[in-house]
Motif scaffolding. Structure first.
Motif, PDB file in Angstrom:
ATOM      1  N   THR A 287      29.094  52.397  41.016  1.00 26.24           N
ATOM      2  CA  THR A 287      29.463  51.166  40.334  1.00 26.24           C
ATOM      3  C   THR A 287      29.447  51.418  38.835  1.00 26.24           C
ATOM      4  OG1 THR A 287      29.036  48.782  40.197  1.00 26.24           O
ATOM      5  CG2 THR A 287      27.118  50.228  40.138  1.00 26.24           C
ATOM      6  N   SER A 288      29.739  50.395  38.057  1.00 20.75           N
ATOM      7  CA  SER A 288      29.772  50.557  36.606  1.00 20.75           C
ATOM      8  C   SER A 288      28.404  50.288  35.988  1.00 20.75           C
ATOM      9  CB  SER A 288      30.800  49.611  35.981  1.00 20.75           C
ATOM     10  OG  SER A 288      30.348  48.265  36.056  1.00 20.75           O
ATOM     11  N   VAL A 289      28.139  50.926  34.865  1.00 21.98           N
ATOM     12  CA  VAL A 289      26.917  50.666  34.113  1.00 21.98           C
ATOM     13  C   VAL A 289      26.832  49.192  33.740  1.00 21.98           C
ATOM     14  CG1 VAL A 289      25.738  51.127  31.928  1.00 21.98           C
ATOM     15  CG2 VAL A 289      26.734  53.023  33.238  1.00 21.98           C
ATOM     16  N   HIS A 290      27.962  48.605  33.328  1.00 24.99           N
ATOM     17  CA  HIS A 290      27.965  47.205  32.897  1.00 24.99           C
ATOM     18  C   HIS A 290      27.577  46.252  34.030  1.00 24.99           C
ATOM     19  CE1 HIS A 290      29.399  48.516  29.137  1.00 24.99           C
ATOM     20  NE2 HIS A 290      30.704  48.392  29.323  1.00 24.99           N
ATOM     21  N   SER A 291      27.949  46.576  35.265  1.00 24.61           N
ATOM     22  CA  SER A 291      27.585  45.703  36.384  1.00 24.61           C
ATOM     23  C   SER A 291      26.077  45.688  36.589  1.00 24.61           C
ATOM     24  CB  SER A 291      28.284  46.157  37.672  1.00 24.61           C
ATOM     25  OG  SER A 291      29.676  45.906  37.609  1.00 24.61           O
ATOM     26  N   VAL A 292      25.457  46.860  36.489  1.00 21.47           N
ATOM     27  CA  VAL A 292      23.995  46.942  36.584  1.00 21.47           C
ATOM     28  C   VAL A 292      23.358  46.186  35.424  1.00 21.47           C
ATOM     29  CG1 VAL A 292      22.015  48.507  36.613  1.00 21.47           C
ATOM     30  CG2 VAL A 292      24.127  49.144  37.801  1.00 21.47           C
ATOM     31  N   THR A 293      23.900  46.381  34.227  1.00 18.12           N
ATOM     32  CA  THR A 293      23.387  45.691  33.047  1.00 18.12           C
ATOM     33  C   THR A 293      23.457  44.185  33.215  1.00 18.12           C
ATOM     34  OG1 THR A 293      24.025  47.515  31.600  1.00 18.12           O
ATOM     35  CG2 THR A 293      23.727  45.365  30.559  1.00 18.12           C
ATOM     36  N   HIS A 294      24.549  43.705  33.779  1.00 18.92           N
ATOM     37  CA  HIS A 294      24.743  42.263  33.931  1.00 18.92           C
ATOM     38  C   HIS A 294      23.633  41.643  34.779  1.00 18.92           C
ATOM     39  CE1 HIS A 294      28.057  38.951  34.353  1.00 18.92           C
ATOM     40  NE2 HIS A 294      26.907  38.465  33.950  1.00 18.92           N
ATOM     41  N   PHE A 295      23.264  42.307  35.867  1.00 23.08           N
ATOM     42  CA  PHE A 295      22.156  41.792  36.673  1.00 23.08           C
ATOM     43  C   PHE A 295      20.836  41.885  35.904  1.00 23.08           C
ATOM     44  CE2 PHE A 295      25.046  42.455  40.343  1.00 23.08           C
ATOM     45  CZ  PHE A 295      24.936  41.193  40.899  1.00 23.08           C
ATOM     46  N   GLY A 296      20.672  42.949  35.134  1.00 25.63           N
ATOM     47  CA  GLY A 296      19.477  43.050  34.298  1.00 25.63           C
ATOM     48  C   GLY A 296      19.379  41.907  33.305  1.00 25.63           C
ATOM     49  N   GLN A 297      20.516  41.480  32.784  1.00 27.67           N
ATOM     50  CA  GLN A 297      20.535  40.344  31.862  1.00 27.67           C
ATOM     51  C   GLN A 297      20.102  39.057  32.556  1.00 27.67           C
ATOM     52  OE1 GLN A 297      24.554  40.396  30.371  1.00 27.67           O
ATOM     53  NE2 GLN A 297      24.143  42.002  28.868  1.00 27.67           N
ATOM     54  N   LEU A 298      20.501  38.870  33.817  1.00 29.62           N
ATOM     55  CA  LEU A 298      20.074  37.684  34.555  1.00 29.62           C
ATOM     56  C   LEU A 298      18.566  37.683  34.767  1.00 29.62           C
ATOM     57  CD1 LEU A 298      22.781  37.241  37.363  1.00 29.62           C
ATOM     58  CD2 LEU A 298      22.715  36.214  35.095  1.00 29.62           C
ATOM     59  N   ILE A 299      17.996  38.865  35.001  1.00 28.24           N
ATOM     60  CA  ILE A 299      16.556  38.963  35.249  1.00 28.24           C
ATOM     61  C   ILE A 299      15.764  38.533  34.020  1.00 28.24           C
ATOM     62  CG2 ILE A 299      14.681  40.606  35.705  1.00 28.24           C
ATOM     63  CD1 ILE A 299      16.675  42.145  37.488  1.00 28.24           C
ATOM     64  N   THR A 300      16.287  38.811  32.840  1.00 29.33           N
ATOM     65  CA  THR A 300      15.572  38.476  31.609  1.00 29.33           C
ATOM     66  C   THR A 300      16.009  37.130  31.034  1.00 29.33           C
ATOM     67  OG1 THR A 300      17.189  39.744  30.313  1.00 29.33           O
ATOM     68  CG2 THR A 300      15.191  40.891  31.020  1.00 29.33           C
ATOM     69  N   SER A 301      16.750  36.346  31.808  1.00 30.24           N
ATOM     70  CA  SER A 301      17.216  35.033  31.341  1.00 30.24           C
ATOM     71  C   SER A 301      16.751  33.956  32.313  1.00 30.24           C
ATOM     72  CB  SER A 301      18.743  35.007  31.234  1.00 30.24           C
ATOM     73  OG  SER A 301      19.326  34.940  32.525  1.00 30.24           O
ATOM     74  N   ASP A 302      17.151  32.748  32.050  1.00 31.95           N
ATOM     75  CA  ASP A 302      16.800  31.642  32.934  1.00 31.95           C
ATOM     76  C   ASP A 302      18.044  30.966  33.495  1.00 31.95           C
ATOM     77  OD1 ASP A 302      17.777  30.503  30.660  1.00 31.95           O
ATOM     78  OD2 ASP A 302      16.107  29.119  30.330  1.00 31.95           O
ATOM     79  N   GLY A 303      19.164  31.703  33.536  1.00 33.94           N
ATOM     80  CA  GLY A 303      20.395  31.078  33.984  1.00 33.94           C
ATOM     81  C   GLY A 303      21.290  32.021  34.754  1.00 33.94           C
ATOM     82  N   PHE A 304      22.494  31.516  35.048  1.00 35.40           N
ATOM     83  CA  PHE A 304      23.524  32.267  35.765  1.00 35.40           C
ATOM     84  C   PHE A 304      24.724  32.347  34.828  1.00 35.40           C
ATOM     85  CE2 PHE A 304      26.712  32.071  39.527  1.00 35.40           C
ATOM     86  CZ  PHE A 304      26.773  33.462  39.582  1.00 35.40           C
TER      87      PHE A 304
END
Length: 398
Positions: A287-304
């Motif tokens: 998969t792409s690095v950005h796709s992994v990053t995107h889920f990481g961003q959700l983990i450190t946020s409070d939204g979708f």
């Protein structure tokens, strides 16, 4: 000099590991493609290709009918969408009586297995080469915006169906929710959805990913600056090491099991150790690095949210400093949720947040011991999950 010494050390350690690992006679399916595995069980299989609006070429795998009811005729259509590191193989790696693709085919469905851009089966583009980092300039935002609509719009006219049943696992639920948020007209093309380990909110994720998540944006920038756009590729080398390291007879198989538990959550009683080498040979599938990053961003946020490009990047892309939220209230079709108490990536608390915003959740099943990967690989996947999916869909078949 230091680089040479380090290389010698790595090669030396590899040689030691090679000597420690017993020679395996070969695990079933390690070197077979998804269509070849389907054929090996005696099921019919078709390979289809569809182009997205932004030029990616996706490969779809179809099981048009099962063993119990052969031949083409009017059948309800089912589209199965894999997780972040997965592929169409997610649905066929288990034993035939526990793998959802075969089960649904034998229950009279015309089964389609999707492959998102960048995985082992969808590494083509009309102008870009996977060796070019521009090929990997996408997150799951683009999978939701381009891949899933293109797949649905290909499957329906090909089969002559007006709508289809949808099963999503992990990222397969994420992109579905995101697609309907942006394109609610697709509600008319879906009869019902089964959400296995649904991922939208992710602020309560546990395990290894939650430890890495705070650093994910820096890792993304570092890898991108080095020209790395792909992560966890699937190739002959990775499949060979999966067979050597994760084969049931390997001295290091325990580490394979520990890694899976650290990422997705523990449930050793549901992991088929005889299939572990096959599972790890097909997953991760790239998969792409950005796709992994995107889920990481959700983990450190409070939204979708959509992908966070930073304040300046967001202004250019979205016209605002923060990434826009996806609107789960647009998912109007009937949804059945299946969650696991031991799921590190789709924590029950996050699943509950998602459920509150979905307007038409008609059933929720929470399994006491299930981890993230159990929804596709569990020894008792049929008894605990899939028969309930079939019962749910049955209510909407007529």
């Amino acid at each position: 000099m230091y680089k040479t010494a380090a290389l010698v050390l790595v090669l030396g350690l590899a040689g030691v590991l090679e000597a420690l690992i017993p020679r395996s006679e070969g695990s079933w399916g390690v070197n077979l493609s998804a269509p070849e595995m389907i054929q090996s069980f005696g099921y019919p299989v078709e390979v289809h290709h569809v182009a997205t609006r932004d030029g990616y070429i996706l490969e779809l795998h179809r099981i048009p009918y099962g063993l119990s009811l052969g031949g083409y005729r009017d059948r309800p259509v089912a589209l199965l969408y894999h997780g972040l590191y997965g592929s169409s193989a997610d649905w066929i790696l288990n034993k035939a009586d526990q793998a959802l693709a075969y089960i649904m085919a034998d229950e009279g469905y015309d089964v389609w297995l999707a492959n998102a851009r960048g995985n082992r089966y969808s590494r083509a583009h009309q102008t870009l080469d996977p060796r070019d980092i521009d090929f990997w300039d996408f997150s799951w935002d683009e999978i939701a915006e381009f891949d899933l609509p293109a797949t649905i719009d290909y499957v329906l006219p090909t089969t002559g169906a007006r709508d289809l049943f949808y099963v999503g696992f992990s990222m397969g639920t994420t992109v579905f929710f995101a697609m309907l948020s942006e394109h609610p007209e697709y509600n008319d093309k879906i009869r019902a959805m089964a959400a296995l380990a649904p991922v939208a909110y992710q602020g309560n994720a546990r395990g290894l990913v939650s430890t890495v998540a705070p650093f994910i944006n820096q890792l993304d920038k570092k890898l991108t600056s080095m020209g790395v756009g792909e992560i966890f590729p699937n190739n002959e080398l990775t499949r060979s090491w999966a067979m050597k390291l994760c084969d049931r007879n390997s001295l290091l198989a325990v580490f394979c099991r520990k890694i899976l538990a650290t990422i997705g959550g523990p449930n050793p009683d549901e992991l088929n150790r005889d299939l572990l080498a096959t599972i790890t040979a097909h997953t991760p599938a790239g998969t792409s690095v950005h796709s992994v990053t995107h889920f990481g961003q959700l983990i450190t946020s409070d939204g979708f949210y959509k992908f966070d490009h930073g304040p300046h990047g967001n202004l250019r892309r979205y016209g605002q400093r923060q990434p826009p939220s996806y609107d789960l209230s647009q998912v109007r079709i009937p949804v059945a949720i299946f969650a696991g108490e031991n799921d590190y990536l789709a924590d029950p608390r996050d699943v509950e947040l998602t459920e509150r915003e979905l307007p038409n959740v008609v059933q929720t099943t929470t399994l006491a011991s299930f981890s993230h990967m159990d929804f596709t690989w569990a020894v008792h996947a049929y008894d605990y999950v899939y028969r309930h999916v079939l019962d749910f869909f049955w209510n909407y078949r007529n």
